[in-house]
Design an enzyme around this catalytic site. Sequence first.
Site, mmCIF file in Angstrom:
data_model
loop_
_atom_site.group_PDB
_atom_site.id
_atom_site.type_symbol
_atom_site.label_atom_id
_atom_site.label_comp_id
_atom_site.label_asym_id
_atom_site.label_seq_id
_atom_site.Cartn_x
_atom_site.Cartn_y
_atom_site.Cartn_z
ATOM 1 N N MET A 72 39.260 54.124 -9.332
ATOM 2 C CA MET A 72 39.956 55.176 -10.075
ATOM 3 C C MET A 72 40.562 54.564 -11.347
ATOM 4 O O MET A 72 41.518 55.097 -11.914
ATOM 5 C CB MET A 72 41.043 55.809 -9.201
ATOM 6 C CG MET A 72 40.443 56.498 -7.975
ATOM 7 S SD MET A 72 41.469 57.816 -7.303
ATOM 8 C CE MET A 72 42.893 56.899 -6.795
ATOM 9 N N GLY A 73 40.016 53.410 -11.768
ATOM 10 C CA GLY A 73 40.518 52.783 -12.991
ATOM 11 C C GLY A 73 41.759 51.959 -12.727
ATOM 12 O O GLY A 73 42.028 51.580 -11.587
ATOM 13 N N HIS A 90 42.250 45.675 -11.975
ATOM 14 C CA HIS A 90 42.916 44.371 -11.961
ATOM 15 C C HIS A 90 41.982 43.383 -11.264
ATOM 16 O O HIS A 90 40.820 43.719 -10.961
ATOM 17 C CB HIS A 90 44.294 44.459 -11.276
ATOM 18 C CG HIS A 90 44.260 45.130 -9.934
ATOM 19 N ND1 HIS A 90 43.582 44.604 -8.857
ATOM 20 C CD2 HIS A 90 44.791 46.290 -9.493
ATOM 21 C CE1 HIS A 90 43.728 45.393 -7.820
ATOM 22 N NE2 HIS A 90 44.448 46.437 -8.177
ATOM 23 N N HIS A 93 39.883 44.491 -8.280
ATOM 24 C CA HIS A 93 38.653 45.232 -8.582
ATOM 25 C C HIS A 93 37.587 44.275 -9.108
ATOM 26 O O HIS A 93 36.397 44.431 -8.816
ATOM 27 C CB HIS A 93 38.902 46.295 -9.663
ATOM 28 C CG HIS A 93 39.872 47.356 -9.257
ATOM 29 N ND1 HIS A 93 41.176 47.381 -9.684
ATOM 30 C CD2 HIS A 93 39.719 48.443 -8.449
ATOM 31 C CE1 HIS A 93 41.787 48.434 -9.174
ATOM 32 N NE2 HIS A 93 40.934 49.086 -8.416
ATOM 33 N N SER A 107 47.861 48.030 -8.390
ATOM 34 C CA SER A 107 48.356 48.502 -9.690
ATOM 35 C C SER A 107 49.820 48.958 -9.581
ATOM 36 O O SER A 107 50.501 49.115 -10.579
ATOM 37 C CB SER A 107 47.474 49.643 -10.217
ATOM 38 O OG SER A 107 47.287 50.584 -9.204
HETATM 39 O O1 PAF Z 1 40.176 53.260 -3.540
HETATM 40 C C1 PAF Z 1 40.027 54.000 -4.522
HETATM 41 O O2 PAF Z 1 40.236 53.609 -5.672
HETATM 42 C C2 PAF Z 1 39.604 55.447 -4.290
HETATM 43 O O3 PAF Z 1 40.156 55.956 -3.123
HETATM 44 C C3 PAF Z 1 38.065 55.642 -4.311
HETATM 45 C C4 PAF Z 1 37.413 54.904 -3.175
HETATM 46 C C5 PAF Z 1 37.526 55.155 -5.642
HETATM 47 C C6 PAF Z 1 37.739 57.121 -4.166
HETATM 48 O O4 PAF Z 1 38.311 57.883 -5.176
#
Ligand code: PAF
Length: 249
Positions: free
Chosen positions: A8-9, A12, A15, A159
């Site tokens: 979801m952006g 960091h 990710h 985050s």
């Molecule tokens: O973990 C996340 O960032 C969200 O829950 C996901 C898996 C991208 C689904 O929106």
Amino acid sequence: MSVLVPTMGALHKGHQALIKRARSMSKEVVVSIFINPLQFENAEDIEKYPRSPERDIQLATLAGATEIWMPDYEEIYPGEIKKLKASPIGNLFEGVSRPDHFDGVVTVVNRLFEIVKPESAIFGEKDFQQLQIIRHMGSKVEIIGVPTVREFDGLALSSRNIRLSETGRISANVIYRAMAAAKLAPSVAIAQEIINTTLSTDSGFKCDYAEIIDEDSFFLATDATQNKRAIIAGWIDGVRLIDNMRMGA
Ligand code: PAF
């Protein structure tokens, strides 16, 4: 074959570890960035969700993403939304305070899979309940979990950490310390006792739950349970933090 890293952006290093793992498996790594309204409780939370698209592009590219996909709402949900139901563990722990949250997660993950058609998808163990619920979706996409990336003192990257005050940030590693101290305990009861005692040493930590569960069913673990995991959630400075750790050697 492509590997999908759904996000979801507000990316960091955690990710980036997911993207690096994807890149080690494939030359085609799609990172999706979509703030999914279905998994939020209210409009204010969606509004408050951090957004850093330029930095996200930089971090994802540096980690090895070959495509960064930022779909808009209509692309993900054209017409009527076909809502999916999360497996029953979606009603426990994180699901207690956020009743529709995991239904929203499985609904969007299913849409991302339908559109990207990846062979595999990567998710962080940091959100272990989410990871297990996605595994229970029974999709043909291979689901891979990547271990949590931690700060120098054990705090799981999130985050949300930047919202902690200076003292809150120091306190926050009590969650990691509690789990690490319990990891090799000789029984579930002793591990639970160590976790409770350690958490109670920090008056800044307001516990929501701290339990040792079976990794698959999320029922409370007994000594006979094969795969046990400590899961903890609580608040410091009003910031909700969650973490988990595999118990045993
Ligand atoms: O973990 C996340 O960032 C969200 O829950 C996901 C898996 C991208 C689904 O929106």
